[in-house]
Write an enzyme that holds these catalytic residues in place. Structure first.
Site, PDB file in Angstrom:
ATOM      1  CB  ALA A  87      -0.904   0.001   1.234  1.00  0.00           C
ATOM      2  CG  ASP A 193      16.586  -1.992 -12.627  1.00  0.00           C
ATOM      3  OD1 ASP A 193      16.992  -0.869 -13.007  1.00  0.00           O
ATOM      4  OD2 ASP A 193      15.674  -2.602 -13.204  1.00  0.00           O
TER       5      ASP A 193
END
Length: 288
Positions: A87, A193
Protein backbone atom coordinates in the site's frame (compact mmCIF):
# COMPACT_ATOMS: atom_id res chain seq x y z
CA UNK A 1 0.59 -28.14 -13.04
CA UNK A 2 1.57 -25.05 -15.05
CA UNK A 3 -0.43 -24.24 -18.17
CA UNK A 4 0.00 -21.37 -20.61
CA UNK A 5 -3.66 -20.36 -20.45
CA UNK A 6 -3.77 -19.77 -16.68
CA UNK A 7 -5.06 -16.38 -15.65
CA UNK A 8 -3.52 -14.48 -12.73
CA UNK A 9 -6.29 -15.49 -10.35
CA UNK A 10 -5.69 -19.16 -11.06
CA UNK A 11 -1.97 -18.62 -10.59
CA UNK A 12 -2.44 -16.91 -7.23
CA UNK A 13 -4.67 -19.74 -6.01
CA UNK A 14 -2.25 -22.42 -7.17
CA UNK A 15 0.91 -20.83 -5.79
CA UNK A 16 -0.49 -19.62 -2.46
CA UNK A 17 -2.92 -22.46 -1.82
CA UNK A 18 -5.68 -19.94 -1.15
CA UNK A 19 -8.97 -19.26 -2.92
CA UNK A 20 -9.26 -15.99 -4.83
CA UNK A 21 -12.10 -13.49 -4.52
CA UNK A 22 -11.20 -11.03 -7.29
CA UNK A 23 -8.76 -9.96 -9.98
CA UNK A 24 -8.10 -6.39 -11.09
CA UNK A 25 -6.46 -4.77 -14.14
CA UNK A 26 -6.27 -8.09 -15.97
CA UNK A 27 -4.55 -6.56 -19.00
CA UNK A 28 -1.58 -5.33 -16.98
CA UNK A 29 1.48 -6.97 -15.46
CA UNK A 30 1.80 -7.29 -12.60
CA UNK A 31 -1.86 -7.88 -11.80
CA UNK A 32 -3.50 -7.30 -8.43
CA UNK A 33 -5.45 -10.29 -7.12
CA UNK A 34 -7.38 -10.55 -3.86
CA UNK A 35 -7.33 -13.72 -1.85
CA UNK A 36 -10.47 -15.03 -0.16
CA UNK A 37 -9.67 -13.22 3.11
CA UNK A 38 -9.31 -9.90 1.28
CA UNK A 39 -5.50 -9.91 1.23
CA UNK A 40 -4.20 -8.21 -1.94
CA UNK A 41 -1.29 -9.83 -3.78
CA UNK A 42 0.56 -9.03 -7.00
CA UNK A 43 0.90 -11.62 -9.75
CA UNK A 44 3.64 -11.12 -12.33
CA UNK A 45 4.41 -13.16 -15.44
CA UNK A 46 7.80 -13.46 -17.14
CA UNK A 47 8.36 -15.75 -20.10
CA UNK A 48 12.14 -15.21 -20.29
CA UNK A 49 13.84 -18.36 -18.95
CA UNK A 50 15.28 -17.81 -15.50
CA UNK A 51 13.78 -14.35 -14.99
CA UNK A 52 11.32 -15.32 -12.25
CA UNK A 53 13.91 -17.40 -10.43
CA UNK A 54 16.35 -14.49 -10.52
CA UNK A 55 13.79 -11.99 -9.23
CA UNK A 56 12.48 -14.24 -6.47
CA UNK A 57 16.01 -15.10 -5.31
CA UNK A 58 16.92 -11.41 -5.36
CA UNK A 59 13.89 -10.39 -3.30
CA UNK A 60 14.68 -13.05 -0.69
CA UNK A 61 18.41 -12.25 -0.53
CA UNK A 62 17.82 -8.54 -0.11
CA UNK A 63 15.10 -9.12 2.50
CA UNK A 64 17.41 -11.46 4.44
CA UNK A 65 19.64 -8.48 5.26
CA UNK A 66 16.89 -7.15 7.54
CA UNK A 67 17.48 -3.61 6.27
CA UNK A 68 15.30 -2.19 3.48
CA UNK A 69 11.90 -3.88 3.33
CA UNK A 70 10.82 -5.85 0.26
CA UNK A 71 7.52 -7.48 -0.70
CA UNK A 72 7.42 -11.06 0.54
CA UNK A 73 7.55 -13.80 -2.08
CA UNK A 74 4.35 -15.81 -1.61
CA UNK A 75 4.92 -18.28 -4.42
CA UNK A 76 6.65 -18.74 -7.74
CA UNK A 77 7.39 -21.17 -10.54
CA UNK A 78 9.35 -20.86 -13.77
CA UNK A 79 6.87 -18.36 -15.25
CA UNK A 80 4.90 -16.70 -12.44
CA UNK A 81 5.74 -14.73 -9.29
CA UNK A 82 3.28 -13.89 -6.51
CA UNK A 83 4.26 -11.27 -3.94
CA UNK A 84 2.53 -9.25 -1.28
CA UNK A 85 1.04 -5.95 -2.43
CA UNK A 86 2.45 -2.74 -0.97
CA UNK A 87 0.00 0.00 0.00
CA UNK A 88 1.71 3.17 -1.20
CA UNK A 89 1.68 6.70 0.16
CA UNK A 90 3.51 9.95 -0.53
CA UNK A 91 7.28 10.44 -0.29
CA UNK A 92 8.39 12.51 2.66
CA UNK A 93 11.78 13.68 3.97
CA UNK A 94 11.71 11.58 7.14
CA UNK A 95 10.97 8.39 5.23
CA UNK A 96 13.73 9.31 2.76
CA UNK A 97 16.28 9.71 5.57
CA UNK A 98 15.31 6.35 7.06
CA UNK A 99 15.52 4.79 3.60
CA UNK A 100 19.08 6.08 3.21
CA UNK A 101 20.05 4.52 6.53
CA UNK A 102 18.40 1.23 5.61
CA UNK A 103 20.06 1.20 2.18
CA UNK A 104 23.45 1.60 3.85
CA UNK A 105 22.65 -1.39 6.06
CA UNK A 106 21.58 -3.42 3.03
CA UNK A 107 24.85 -2.71 1.26
CA UNK A 108 26.82 -3.51 4.41
CA UNK A 109 25.22 -6.97 4.53
CA UNK A 110 27.67 -7.74 1.75
CA UNK A 111 28.09 -10.39 -0.91
CA UNK A 112 30.59 -13.22 -1.38
CA UNK A 113 32.24 -11.43 -4.32
CA UNK A 114 31.65 -8.91 -7.06
CA UNK A 115 29.18 -10.47 -9.47
CA UNK A 116 27.77 -12.88 -6.90
CA UNK A 117 24.27 -14.05 -7.74
CA UNK A 118 21.71 -14.28 -4.92
CA UNK A 119 21.55 -17.76 -3.35
CA UNK A 120 19.42 -19.93 -5.61
CA UNK A 121 19.48 -17.36 -8.39
CA UNK A 122 20.88 -18.05 -11.87
CA UNK A 123 24.14 -16.62 -13.18
CA UNK A 124 22.29 -15.63 -16.35
CA UNK A 125 19.89 -13.07 -14.94
CA UNK A 126 18.31 -9.83 -16.19
CA UNK A 127 18.14 -6.12 -15.58
CA UNK A 128 14.74 -5.19 -16.93
CA UNK A 129 14.54 -7.02 -20.26
CA UNK A 130 18.30 -7.01 -20.83
CA UNK A 131 20.44 -10.05 -20.02
CA UNK A 132 22.81 -9.56 -17.07
CA UNK A 133 25.43 -12.17 -16.27
CA UNK A 134 26.33 -12.67 -12.63
CA UNK A 135 29.85 -14.06 -12.93
CA UNK A 136 32.33 -13.56 -10.06
CA UNK A 137 35.23 -11.14 -10.13
CA UNK A 138 38.11 -10.64 -7.72
CA UNK A 139 38.31 -6.85 -7.89
CA UNK A 140 35.73 -4.27 -8.85
CA UNK A 141 37.27 -2.32 -11.73
CA UNK A 142 38.06 -5.34 -13.90
CA UNK A 143 34.77 -7.03 -13.12
CA UNK A 144 32.79 -3.85 -13.82
CA UNK A 145 34.52 -3.41 -17.18
CA UNK A 146 34.06 -7.02 -18.30
CA UNK A 147 30.57 -7.69 -16.92
CA UNK A 148 28.79 -4.34 -16.63
CA UNK A 149 30.19 -2.02 -19.31
CA UNK A 150 31.70 -3.78 -22.32
CA UNK A 151 28.90 -6.37 -22.87
CA UNK A 152 26.38 -3.54 -23.32
CA UNK A 153 28.77 -1.54 -25.48
CA UNK A 154 28.96 -4.56 -27.80
CA UNK A 155 25.19 -4.98 -27.66
CA UNK A 156 24.62 -1.33 -28.55
CA UNK A 157 27.05 -1.58 -31.49
CA UNK A 158 25.29 -4.72 -32.74
CA UNK A 159 21.95 -2.91 -32.65
CA UNK A 160 23.34 0.17 -34.39
CA UNK A 161 22.72 2.32 -31.32
CA UNK A 162 26.45 3.01 -30.96
CA UNK A 163 28.76 3.48 -33.93
CA UNK A 164 31.73 1.07 -34.01
CA UNK A 165 34.25 3.88 -33.58
CA UNK A 166 32.46 5.13 -30.47
CA UNK A 167 33.12 1.87 -28.65
CA UNK A 168 36.76 2.97 -28.28
CA UNK A 169 35.66 5.69 -25.83
CA UNK A 170 34.36 3.06 -23.41
CA UNK A 171 37.38 0.83 -23.98
CA UNK A 172 39.67 3.70 -22.98
CA UNK A 173 37.60 4.37 -19.89
CA UNK A 174 37.67 0.69 -18.90
CA UNK A 175 41.45 0.68 -19.21
CA UNK A 176 41.58 3.57 -16.73
CA UNK A 177 39.03 2.19 -14.28
CA UNK A 178 41.65 1.09 -11.72
CA UNK A 179 42.65 4.74 -11.24
CA UNK A 180 39.09 6.10 -11.51
CA UNK A 181 37.44 3.63 -9.13
CA UNK A 182 38.47 5.24 -5.86
CA UNK A 183 39.50 3.34 -2.72
CA UNK A 184 38.92 -0.41 -2.72
CA UNK A 185 35.69 -1.49 -1.03
CA UNK A 186 34.27 -4.92 -0.19
CA UNK A 187 31.42 -6.27 -2.35
CA UNK A 188 28.07 -4.79 -1.34
CA UNK A 189 24.65 -6.42 -1.54
CA UNK A 190 23.06 -4.39 -4.34
CA UNK A 191 19.48 -3.99 -5.47
CA UNK A 192 21.03 -3.52 -8.90
CA UNK A 193 18.20 -1.67 -10.68
CA UNK A 194 17.60 1.13 -8.22
CA UNK A 195 15.74 3.72 -10.25
CA UNK A 196 12.91 5.65 -8.66
CA UNK A 197 10.21 3.43 -10.18
CA UNK A 198 11.50 0.53 -8.09
CA UNK A 199 11.27 2.55 -4.86
CA UNK A 200 7.80 2.30 -3.31
CA UNK A 201 6.94 4.79 -0.59
CA UNK A 202 4.75 2.76 1.73
CA UNK A 203 1.62 4.17 3.32
CA UNK A 204 3.11 3.10 6.66
CA UNK A 205 6.14 5.37 6.16
CA UNK A 206 8.56 2.59 5.23
CA UNK A 207 10.12 2.33 1.79
CA UNK A 208 9.97 -0.98 -0.08
CA UNK A 209 12.11 -1.97 -3.06
CA UNK A 210 10.75 -4.01 -5.96
CA UNK A 211 12.04 -5.56 -9.21
CA UNK A 212 15.65 -6.13 -8.19
CA UNK A 213 18.55 -7.16 -10.40
CA UNK A 214 20.38 -8.17 -7.24
CA UNK A 215 24.08 -9.03 -7.20
CA UNK A 216 27.32 -8.30 -5.45
CA UNK A 217 28.75 -4.97 -6.58
CA UNK A 218 29.97 -1.54 -5.54
CA UNK A 219 27.62 0.36 -3.26
CA UNK A 220 28.11 3.60 -5.21
CA UNK A 221 26.40 1.98 -8.22
CA UNK A 222 23.01 1.81 -6.47
CA UNK A 223 23.36 5.42 -5.34
CA UNK A 224 24.40 6.56 -8.81
CA UNK A 225 21.30 4.99 -10.33
CA UNK A 226 19.07 6.77 -7.84
CA UNK A 227 20.65 10.04 -8.96
CA UNK A 228 20.49 9.24 -12.66
CA UNK A 229 16.74 8.72 -12.86
CA UNK A 230 15.68 10.93 -9.99
CA UNK A 231 14.41 10.07 -6.54
CA UNK A 232 12.13 12.15 -4.31
CA UNK A 233 14.01 13.79 -1.44
CA UNK A 234 17.32 12.42 -2.72
CA UNK A 235 19.26 14.85 -0.53
CA UNK A 236 17.65 13.27 2.54
CA UNK A 237 18.29 9.75 1.27
CA UNK A 238 21.98 10.59 0.85
CA UNK A 239 22.10 12.29 4.26
CA UNK A 240 20.71 9.19 5.93
CA UNK A 241 23.14 7.00 4.03
CA UNK A 242 26.15 9.14 4.91
CA UNK A 243 25.18 9.21 8.59
CA UNK A 244 25.03 5.41 8.67
CA UNK A 245 27.98 4.61 6.39
CA UNK A 246 30.03 7.54 5.08
CA UNK A 247 31.07 7.27 1.46
CA UNK A 248 34.72 7.39 0.40
CA UNK A 249 36.20 10.76 -0.48
CA UNK A 250 35.58 11.78 -4.07
CA UNK A 251 32.43 9.73 -4.50
CA UNK A 252 30.57 12.54 -6.24
CA UNK A 253 33.23 12.63 -8.97
CA UNK A 254 32.70 8.89 -9.54
CA UNK A 255 28.92 9.05 -10.02
CA UNK A 256 29.22 9.13 -13.82
CA UNK A 257 31.44 6.05 -13.90
CA UNK A 258 28.80 4.10 -11.98
CA UNK A 259 26.00 5.47 -14.17
CA UNK A 260 27.55 3.96 -17.29
CA UNK A 261 26.06 0.56 -16.51
CA UNK A 262 22.39 1.64 -16.46
CA UNK A 263 22.93 4.11 -19.31
CA UNK A 264 24.38 1.43 -21.56
CA UNK A 265 21.61 -1.01 -20.61
CA UNK A 266 19.11 1.66 -21.65
CA UNK A 267 21.05 2.28 -24.86
CA UNK A 268 20.64 -1.39 -25.75
CA UNK A 269 16.94 -1.42 -24.87
CA UNK A 270 15.77 2.07 -25.83
CA UNK A 271 18.07 3.63 -28.36
CA UNK A 272 20.46 6.34 -29.38
CA UNK A 273 19.55 9.00 -26.84
CA UNK A 274 20.90 6.92 -23.98
CA UNK A 275 23.99 6.00 -26.03
CA UNK A 276 24.77 9.69 -26.48
CA UNK A 277 24.29 10.28 -22.76
CA UNK A 278 26.66 7.40 -21.97
CA UNK A 279 29.24 8.81 -24.39
CA UNK A 280 29.05 12.21 -22.71
CA UNK A 281 29.51 10.66 -19.26
CA UNK A 282 32.45 8.52 -20.42
CA UNK A 283 34.21 11.45 -22.11
CA UNK A 284 33.77 13.63 -19.04
CA UNK A 285 35.24 10.92 -16.83
CA UNK A 286 38.25 10.58 -19.15
CA UNK A 287 38.98 14.30 -19.09
CA UNK A 288 38.28 14.98 -15.41
Amino acid sequence: MVTRDEDPGQVAARLTGRAVSGTYAVSASPVEVRLDDGTPVMVKRADIPGAVRAEAAGLRWLAAAGAVRLPAVLGCDERWLVTERVATGRPDPEAAFRFGQALAALHAAGAPCFGAAPPGGPEDAYIGLAPMRNAPGAEWSGWYAERRVLPYVRGAVERGTLRPGEAAVFERLCARLPELAGPAEPPARLHGDLWSGNVLWGADGAVRLIDPAAHGGHRETDLAMLQLFGCPHLDRVLAGYEEAAPLADGWRARVGVHQLFPLLVHAVLFGRGYAEQALTVAREALTA
